[in-house]
Structures are given as C-alpha cells and as structure tokens.
Motif scaffolding. Sequence first.
Motif, PDB file in Angstrom:
ATOM      1  N   PRO A   2       0.826  -1.210   0.000  1.00  0.00           N
ATOM      2  CA  PRO A   2       0.000   0.000   0.000  1.00  0.00           C
ATOM      3  C   PRO A   2       0.864   1.265   0.000  1.00  0.00           C
ATOM      4  CG  PRO A   2      -0.608  -1.484   1.801  1.00  0.00           C
ATOM      5  CD  PRO A   2       0.629  -2.028   1.180  1.00  0.00           C
ATOM      6  N   TRP A   3       0.420   2.271  -0.740  1.00  0.00           N
ATOM      7  CA  TRP A   3       1.222   3.490  -0.862  1.00  0.00           C
ATOM      8  C   TRP A   3       1.400   4.199   0.474  1.00  0.00           C
ATOM      9  CZ3 TRP A   3       4.366   4.378  -4.685  1.00  0.00           C
ATOM     10  CH2 TRP A   3       5.043   5.600  -4.702  1.00  0.00           C
ATOM     11  N   ASN A   4       0.441   4.100   1.388  1.00  0.00           N
ATOM     12  CA  ASN A   4       0.613   4.756   2.690  1.00  0.00           C
ATOM     13  C   ASN A   4       1.773   4.126   3.460  1.00  0.00           C
ATOM     14  OD1 ASN A   4      -0.785   2.395   3.219  1.00  0.00           O
ATOM     15  ND2 ASN A   4      -2.133   3.318   4.735  1.00  0.00           N
ATOM     16  N   THR A   7       4.865   5.716   1.845  1.00  0.00           N
ATOM     17  CA  THR A   7       5.037   7.091   2.307  1.00  0.00           C
ATOM     18  C   THR A   7       5.610   7.134   3.720  1.00  0.00           C
ATOM     19  OG1 THR A   7       3.194   7.803   0.928  1.00  0.00           O
ATOM     20  CG2 THR A   7       3.839   9.280   2.699  1.00  0.00           C
ATOM     21  N   ALA A   8       5.131   6.268   4.582  1.00  0.00           N
ATOM     22  CA  ALA A   8       5.593   6.254   5.975  1.00  0.00           C
ATOM     23  C   ALA A   8       7.076   5.905   6.092  1.00  0.00           C
ATOM     24  CB  ALA A   8       4.752   5.269   6.780  1.00  0.00           C
ATOM     25  N   TRP A  10       9.379   6.305   3.380  1.00  0.00           N
ATOM     26  CA  TRP A  10       9.952   6.787   2.128  1.00  0.00           C
ATOM     27  C   TRP A  10      11.472   6.839   2.145  1.00  0.00           C
ATOM     28  CZ3 TRP A  10       8.638   6.849  -2.629  1.00  0.00           C
ATOM     29  CH2 TRP A  10       9.283   7.671  -3.543  1.00  0.00           C
ATOM     30  N   ASP A  35       5.320  11.553  -2.288  1.00  0.00           N
ATOM     31  CA  ASP A  35       4.173  12.063  -3.037  1.00  0.00           C
ATOM     32  C   ASP A  35       4.069  11.267  -4.340  1.00  0.00           C
ATOM     33  OD1 ASP A  35       2.717  13.591  -5.068  1.00  0.00           O
ATOM     34  OD2 ASP A  35       2.698  15.215  -3.597  1.00  0.00           O
ATOM     35  N   ARG A  36       3.057  10.454  -4.429  1.00  0.00           N
ATOM     36  CA  ARG A  36       2.919   9.521  -5.549  1.00  0.00           C
ATOM     37  C   ARG A  36       2.829  10.231  -6.901  1.00  0.00           C
ATOM     38  NH1 ARG A  36      -1.007   4.351  -5.346  1.00  0.00           N
ATOM     39  NH2 ARG A  36      -0.124   3.285  -7.113  1.00  0.00           N
TER      40      ARG A  36
END
Length: 75
Positions: A2-4, A7-8, A10, A35-36
């Motif tokens: 998952p992208w979140n 991000t967490a 990165w 930032d996707r």
Amino acid sequence: MPWNAVTAQWHLFVDQLCVDFRFLEPAALVRFRGDRLKMVTYLAETHDLTEREACETLKMWFERNGRTTLETQAA
C-alpha cells in the motif's frame, strides 16, 4: 504494498530507487517525501515513459522490492 506504507517509510526507498532507476536523483526523491503523483511524473520524465507506464512501473517495483527493502533496513 500500500502506498501509505511506502510514504511512511519513504527514506528507506530512496537509495534503492536511484539504483534501479539510474536517472533519478536522490535529492529530488527526498523532496517528494513519497508524493505519488510527483514521483510518477518524475519517473516518466526521466525515463521516457508515459505517466501510465511510470505508474505501473512504480507499482510493480514496490510489489517486488518494497518488503525486501523494509526487511533489509530492519535487520
């Protein structure tokens, strides 16, 4: 992955992304902070891809490398 989750964590992905995508600059990735949209646009511009191709490429990269990168950093 998952992208979140991406991000967490990165900062853990920046170096490996730059190794696997040779035209990426670490400083740019650090500024994006996961930032996707910015990442997709940047990958497309630097690697002669459409935004759709870049999106799919990133998705596949994180599916293939995301967990390995996190596990390596945790060890």
